[in-house]
Design a protein around this motif. Structure first.
Motif, short mmCIF file in Angstrom:
data_model
loop_
_atom_site.label_atom_id
_atom_site.label_comp_id
_atom_site.label_asym_id
_atom_site.label_seq_id
_atom_site.Cartn_x
_atom_site.Cartn_y
_atom_site.Cartn_z
N MET A 1 0.84 -1.19 0.00
CA MET A 1 0.00 0.00 0.00
C MET A 1 0.89 1.25 0.00
O MET A 1 2.01 1.22 0.49
N ILE A 2 0.31 2.30 -0.51
CA ILE A 2 1.02 3.58 -0.54
C ILE A 2 0.32 4.54 0.42
O ILE A 2 -0.90 4.64 0.44
N GLU A 3 1.13 5.21 1.21
CA GLU A 3 0.60 6.23 2.10
C GLU A 3 0.51 7.52 1.29
O GLU A 3 1.51 8.21 1.08
N ALA A 4 -0.71 7.83 0.80
CA ALA A 4 -0.94 9.10 0.13
C ALA A 4 -1.02 10.14 1.23
O ALA A 4 -1.85 10.04 2.13
N GLU A 5 -0.13 11.12 1.19
CA GLU A 5 -0.05 12.08 2.29
C GLU A 5 0.27 13.47 1.78
O GLU A 5 1.09 13.64 0.88
N LEU A 6 -0.40 14.44 2.38
CA LEU A 6 -0.07 15.84 2.17
C LEU A 6 0.15 16.46 3.54
O LEU A 6 -0.50 16.08 4.52
N LYS A 7 1.08 17.39 3.60
CA LYS A 7 1.39 18.07 4.86
C LYS A 7 1.35 19.57 4.60
O LYS A 7 1.85 20.05 3.59
N ALA A 8 0.76 20.30 5.54
CA ALA A 8 0.66 21.75 5.41
C ALA A 8 1.04 22.40 6.73
O ALA A 8 0.81 21.85 7.81
N ARG A 9 1.61 23.58 6.63
CA ARG A 9 1.88 24.38 7.82
C ARG A 9 0.56 25.05 8.23
O ARG A 9 -0.20 25.50 7.37
N VAL A 10 0.29 25.08 9.52
CA VAL A 10 -0.97 25.61 10.02
C VAL A 10 -0.69 26.91 10.78
O VAL A 10 0.07 26.91 11.75
N LYS A 11 -1.32 27.99 10.31
CA LYS A 11 -1.17 29.28 10.99
C LYS A 11 -2.30 29.50 11.99
O LYS A 11 -2.10 30.04 13.06
N ASP A 12 -3.53 29.09 11.62
CA ASP A 12 -4.70 29.27 12.48
C ASP A 12 -5.11 27.91 13.06
O ASP A 12 -6.03 27.26 12.56
#
Length: 183
Positions: A1-12
Protein backbone atom coordinates in the motif's frame (compact mmCIF):
# COMPACT_ATOMS: atom_id res chain seq x y z
CA UNK A 1 0.00 0.00 0.00
CA UNK A 2 1.02 3.58 -0.54
CA UNK A 3 0.60 6.23 2.10
CA UNK A 4 -0.94 9.10 0.13
CA UNK A 5 -0.05 12.08 2.29
CA UNK A 6 -0.07 15.84 2.17
CA UNK A 7 1.39 18.07 4.86
CA UNK A 8 0.66 21.75 5.41
CA UNK A 9 1.88 24.38 7.82
CA UNK A 10 -0.97 25.61 10.02
CA UNK A 11 -1.17 29.28 10.99
CA UNK A 12 -4.70 29.27 12.48
CA UNK A 13 -4.64 26.20 14.71
CA UNK A 14 -7.96 27.03 16.43
CA UNK A 15 -9.84 27.14 13.13
CA UNK A 16 -8.36 23.83 11.95
CA UNK A 17 -9.15 22.18 15.31
CA UNK A 18 -12.70 23.51 15.12
CA UNK A 19 -13.30 22.10 11.62
CA UNK A 20 -11.72 18.73 12.43
CA UNK A 21 -13.55 18.53 15.76
CA UNK A 22 -16.85 18.79 13.88
CA UNK A 23 -15.89 15.58 12.04
CA UNK A 24 -14.78 13.49 15.02
CA UNK A 25 -13.31 13.84 18.50
CA UNK A 26 -9.50 13.89 18.50
CA UNK A 27 -7.23 11.39 20.14
CA UNK A 28 -4.12 12.88 21.71
CA UNK A 29 -0.93 10.92 21.09
CA UNK A 30 2.81 11.31 21.51
CA UNK A 31 5.02 9.74 18.85
CA UNK A 32 8.60 8.86 19.76
CA UNK A 33 10.35 8.23 16.44
CA UNK A 34 13.83 6.83 15.87
CA UNK A 35 15.07 6.73 12.27
CA UNK A 36 17.94 4.44 11.29
CA UNK A 37 20.42 4.49 8.44
CA UNK A 38 23.60 2.70 7.40
CA UNK A 39 26.19 4.69 5.44
CA UNK A 40 23.42 6.84 3.91
CA UNK A 41 21.91 3.67 2.42
CA UNK A 42 18.38 4.72 3.38
CA UNK A 43 18.46 8.50 3.11
CA UNK A 44 20.61 8.42 -0.02
CA UNK A 45 17.93 6.42 -1.83
CA UNK A 46 14.93 8.33 -0.37
CA UNK A 47 13.91 5.44 1.89
CA UNK A 48 13.16 5.40 5.61
CA UNK A 49 13.52 2.87 8.39
CA UNK A 50 11.83 3.88 11.62
CA UNK A 51 10.79 2.53 14.99
CA UNK A 52 7.85 4.53 16.34
CA UNK A 53 6.28 4.27 19.78
CA UNK A 54 2.82 5.81 20.01
CA UNK A 55 1.50 6.64 23.47
CA UNK A 56 -2.12 7.62 24.12
CA UNK A 57 -4.13 7.84 27.33
CA UNK A 58 -5.36 4.28 26.70
CA UNK A 59 -2.41 2.48 25.17
CA UNK A 60 1.18 2.30 24.07
CA UNK A 61 2.29 0.48 20.93
CA UNK A 62 5.41 0.31 18.80
CA UNK A 63 5.70 -0.12 15.05
CA UNK A 64 8.61 -0.88 12.74
CA UNK A 65 8.12 1.00 9.46
CA UNK A 66 9.95 0.73 6.16
CA UNK A 67 9.14 3.37 3.54
CA UNK A 68 10.31 2.89 -0.01
CA UNK A 69 11.32 5.77 -2.29
CA UNK A 70 8.72 8.34 -3.30
CA UNK A 71 6.27 7.43 -6.02
CA UNK A 72 4.92 10.99 -6.17
CA UNK A 73 7.56 13.71 -6.02
CA UNK A 74 5.21 16.63 -5.28
CA UNK A 75 3.56 15.07 -2.23
CA UNK A 76 6.39 12.79 -1.15
CA UNK A 77 3.99 9.82 -0.96
CA UNK A 78 5.77 6.51 -0.46
CA UNK A 79 4.92 2.80 -0.36
CA UNK A 80 4.85 1.90 3.32
CA UNK A 81 5.29 -1.40 5.14
CA UNK A 82 4.60 -1.66 8.87
CA UNK A 83 4.53 -4.28 11.53
CA UNK A 84 3.76 -3.95 15.19
CA UNK A 85 6.62 -4.89 17.50
CA UNK A 86 6.26 -5.93 21.12
CA UNK A 87 9.81 -5.01 22.08
CA UNK A 88 11.18 -1.87 20.36
CA UNK A 89 14.42 -2.11 22.36
CA UNK A 90 15.12 -5.54 20.85
CA UNK A 91 14.50 -4.17 17.35
CA UNK A 92 16.84 -1.25 18.06
CA UNK A 93 19.50 -3.66 19.33
CA UNK A 94 19.17 -5.78 16.18
CA UNK A 95 19.44 -2.74 13.90
CA UNK A 96 22.47 -1.36 15.74
CA UNK A 97 24.17 -4.77 15.81
CA UNK A 98 23.69 -5.17 12.04
CA UNK A 99 25.38 -1.90 11.17
CA UNK A 100 22.57 0.61 11.27
CA UNK A 101 23.01 3.79 13.29
CA UNK A 102 20.50 6.12 14.80
CA UNK A 103 20.00 8.78 12.13
CA UNK A 104 17.64 11.05 14.05
CA UNK A 105 15.34 10.83 17.06
CA UNK A 106 12.31 13.10 17.36
CA UNK A 107 9.09 13.60 19.28
CA UNK A 108 5.76 14.59 17.77
CA UNK A 109 2.82 15.74 19.91
CA UNK A 110 -0.29 14.92 17.90
CA UNK A 111 -4.04 15.24 17.81
CA UNK A 112 -5.37 12.47 15.54
CA UNK A 113 -8.71 12.74 13.77
CA UNK A 114 -9.84 9.63 11.84
CA UNK A 115 -12.86 10.10 9.55
CA UNK A 116 -14.27 9.50 6.08
CA UNK A 117 -13.71 12.14 3.41
CA UNK A 118 -14.59 11.81 -0.28
CA UNK A 119 -14.81 8.02 0.06
CA UNK A 120 -11.44 7.61 1.81
CA UNK A 121 -10.52 6.62 5.37
CA UNK A 122 -8.49 9.70 6.30
CA UNK A 123 -6.24 10.30 9.26
CA UNK A 124 -5.74 14.01 9.85
CA UNK A 125 -3.00 14.68 12.39
CA UNK A 126 -2.34 18.07 13.90
CA UNK A 127 1.35 17.96 14.76
CA UNK A 128 3.62 19.96 17.06
CA UNK A 129 7.32 19.10 17.01
CA UNK A 130 9.04 20.80 19.98
CA UNK A 131 12.20 21.58 17.98
CA UNK A 132 10.30 23.21 15.09
CA UNK A 133 8.31 26.43 14.99
CA UNK A 134 4.57 26.26 14.46
CA UNK A 135 2.13 23.49 13.77
CA UNK A 136 1.55 21.15 10.85
CA UNK A 137 -1.39 19.19 9.56
CA UNK A 138 -0.79 15.82 7.93
CA UNK A 139 -3.67 14.27 6.00
CA UNK A 140 -3.18 10.71 4.80
CA UNK A 141 -4.87 7.59 3.54
CA UNK A 142 -3.57 4.18 2.45
CA UNK A 143 -4.31 3.31 -1.17
CA UNK A 144 -3.12 1.15 -4.05
CA UNK A 145 -0.79 2.75 -6.57
CA UNK A 146 -3.67 2.88 -9.06
CA UNK A 147 -5.68 5.09 -6.67
CA UNK A 148 -2.81 7.35 -5.58
CA UNK A 149 -3.55 10.39 -7.74
CA UNK A 150 -7.29 10.33 -6.98
CA UNK A 151 -6.52 10.05 -3.26
CA UNK A 152 -4.07 12.97 -3.43
CA UNK A 153 -6.75 15.05 -5.17
CA UNK A 154 -9.21 14.23 -2.39
CA UNK A 155 -6.63 15.12 0.27
CA UNK A 156 -5.98 18.38 -1.60
CA UNK A 157 -9.72 19.09 -1.50
CA UNK A 158 -9.66 18.51 2.25
CA UNK A 159 -6.81 21.00 2.67
CA UNK A 160 -8.75 23.50 0.52
CA UNK A 161 -11.75 23.15 2.84
CA UNK A 162 -9.41 24.00 5.70
CA UNK A 163 -7.87 26.96 3.83
CA UNK A 164 -4.44 25.30 3.76
CA UNK A 165 -4.02 24.71 0.01
CA UNK A 166 -1.28 27.37 -0.19
CA UNK A 167 0.59 26.13 2.88
CA UNK A 168 1.86 22.77 1.57
CA UNK A 169 5.16 21.50 3.00
CA UNK A 170 7.08 18.88 1.09
CA UNK A 171 10.07 18.56 3.42
CA UNK A 172 10.47 15.88 6.05
CA UNK A 173 10.53 16.35 9.80
CA UNK A 174 13.89 14.58 9.92
CA UNK A 175 15.47 17.10 7.54
CA UNK A 176 13.89 20.03 9.40
CA UNK A 177 15.08 18.70 12.78
CA UNK A 178 18.63 18.13 11.51
CA UNK A 179 18.71 21.66 10.05
CA UNK A 180 17.41 23.15 13.32
CA UNK A 181 20.02 21.23 15.33
CA UNK A 182 22.87 22.41 13.11
CA UNK A 183 22.14 26.10 13.73
Amino acid sequence: MIEAELKARVKDVASVKDWLGKQVAPEAATYQDVYYDRDDEMTGSDRELRVRTVSTAQSRRSVLTYKQARVDEASGSKPEHETEVSNPEAVASFLLDTGYTEYVRLTKHCQNYAFQFAGYEVLATLVHVPELDGAFLEVETLVSEARLHAALEALGDLLRELGLENELESGTYTDAILAARSR
